[in-house]
Write a protein that holds these residues in place. Structure first.
Motif, PDB file in Angstrom:
ATOM      1  N   THR A  72      -1.723  -1.353  -8.772  1.00  0.00           N
ATOM      2  CA  THR A  72      -2.490  -2.010  -7.701  1.00  0.00           C
ATOM      3  C   THR A  72      -1.531  -2.644  -6.695  1.00  0.00           C
ATOM      4  O   THR A  72      -0.367  -2.914  -7.007  1.00  0.00           O
ATOM      5  N   ARG A  73      -2.052  -2.896  -5.504  1.00  0.00           N
ATOM      6  CA  ARG A  73      -1.262  -3.589  -4.476  1.00  0.00           C
ATOM      7  C   ARG A  73      -0.850  -4.980  -4.973  1.00  0.00           C
ATOM      8  O   ARG A  73       0.249  -5.434  -4.720  1.00  0.00           O
ATOM      9  N   GLN A  74      -1.765  -5.625  -5.684  1.00  0.00           N
ATOM     10  CA  GLN A  74      -1.486  -6.972  -6.174  1.00  0.00           C
ATOM     11  C   GLN A  74      -0.321  -6.968  -7.176  1.00  0.00           C
ATOM     12  O   GLN A  74       0.515  -7.870  -7.160  1.00  0.00           O
ATOM     13  N   SER A  75      -0.280  -5.953  -8.022  1.00  0.00           N
ATOM     14  CA  SER A  75       0.833  -5.895  -8.980  1.00  0.00           C
ATOM     15  C   SER A  75       2.148  -5.618  -8.259  1.00  0.00           C
ATOM     16  O   SER A  75       3.196  -6.140  -8.643  1.00  0.00           O
ATOM     17  N   THR A 133      -0.464   4.790 -11.758  1.00  0.00           N
ATOM     18  CA  THR A 133      -1.443   4.148 -10.890  1.00  0.00           C
ATOM     19  C   THR A 133      -1.304   2.642 -11.053  1.00  0.00           C
ATOM     20  O   THR A 133      -1.473   2.110 -12.153  1.00  0.00           O
ATOM     21  N   SER A 147       0.825  -1.213   0.000  1.00  0.00           N
ATOM     22  CA  SER A 147       0.000   0.000   0.000  1.00  0.00           C
ATOM     23  C   SER A 147       0.857   1.260   0.000  1.00  0.00           C
ATOM     24  O   SER A 147       0.564   2.225  -0.717  1.00  0.00           O
ATOM     25  N   VAL A 187       2.382   1.636  -3.482  1.00  0.00           N
ATOM     26  CA  VAL A 187       1.393   2.139  -4.451  1.00  0.00           C
ATOM     27  C   VAL A 187       1.290   3.657  -4.355  1.00  0.00           C
ATOM     28  O   VAL A 187       1.343   4.360  -5.377  1.00  0.00           O
TER      29      VAL A 187
END
Length: 153
Positions: A40-43, A38, A25, A28
Motif C-alpha cells: 500500500t501507499r501507506q506502507s 502488492t 504511488s 507501489v
C-alpha cells in the motif's frame, strides 16, 4: 504488508526510490512490476524518514535514504535530459514530427524552445561584459525619465 514481512531487496528498492523523489504511488506500481509484491501507499510512506509515518524507520534505512538522496542530487550527469544536447535532439525529433503532421504552430513553438535552449534562456547565466568585451551600459529609470523631459531618449 508490514515492513518486517518484505524481503530486504524490496525494502532497499523502496527506500532508494523514495530518496530519488518517486511518489509512494509510483513506488507501489514499481514494486508490483519488479518484485510481484502488492503493497500500500501507506506502507511505502513508512520508509521515508522525512514523513511522519517514517519517523521510527530503522537507522540502516535512514542512512541508505540519506546517502541515496545525496548521490541522486549530486549526480545529475547520469540523467540524460539534464544535458542540452539530449534536449535539443528530442526537440528536433518533435519539431520534425509536428511539421510532417502539418502542425505548424507546435513546430514553431518547439523551434522557439530550441532557440531559447541554445541562447541560455533556461539557465541563470548572465553576460558580465557588453558588446566587444566593453562595459555593460547601465541605465536607470531616472536616466530614462530625464531623457523624456529633455526630449531625447
Amino acid at each position: 504488508m508490514a515492513k518486517g514481512k518484505l524481503k530486504n531487496d524490496v525494502q532497499t528498492f523502496i527506500v532508494q526510490s523514495l530518496a530519488c523523489f518517486d511518489t509512494p504511488s509510483v513506488v507501489v506500481d514499481a514494486v508490483r512490476k519488479e518484485f510481484g509484491e502488492t503493497i500500500t501507499r501507506q506502507s511505502v510512506e513508512g520508509y521515508d524518514p522525512n514523513k511522519k509515518a517514517g519517523s521510527n524507520l530503522a537507522e540502516k534505512w535512514k542512512a541508505l535514504f540519506e546517502e541515496t538522496r545525496k548521490t541522486f542530487l549530486e549526480d545529475t550527469a547520469t540523467i540524460a535530459i539534464s544535458h542540452r544536447a539530449v534536449r535539443l535532439r528530442a526537440l528536433q525529433r518533435m519539431a520534425e514530427k509536428a511539421e510532417n503532421q502539418g502542425n505548424m504552430v507546435l513546430a514553431a513553438n518547439l523551434m522557439e524552445q530550441a532557440a531559447k535552449e541554445v541562447g541560455d534562456s533556461f539557465t541563470n547565466r548572465r553576460a558580465l561584459v557588453g558588446a566587444d568585451g566593453g562595459a555593460i551600459e547601465v541605465r536607470t529609470l531616472a536616466d530614462f525619465y530625464g531623457n523624456i523631459k529633455s526630449g531625447t531618449s
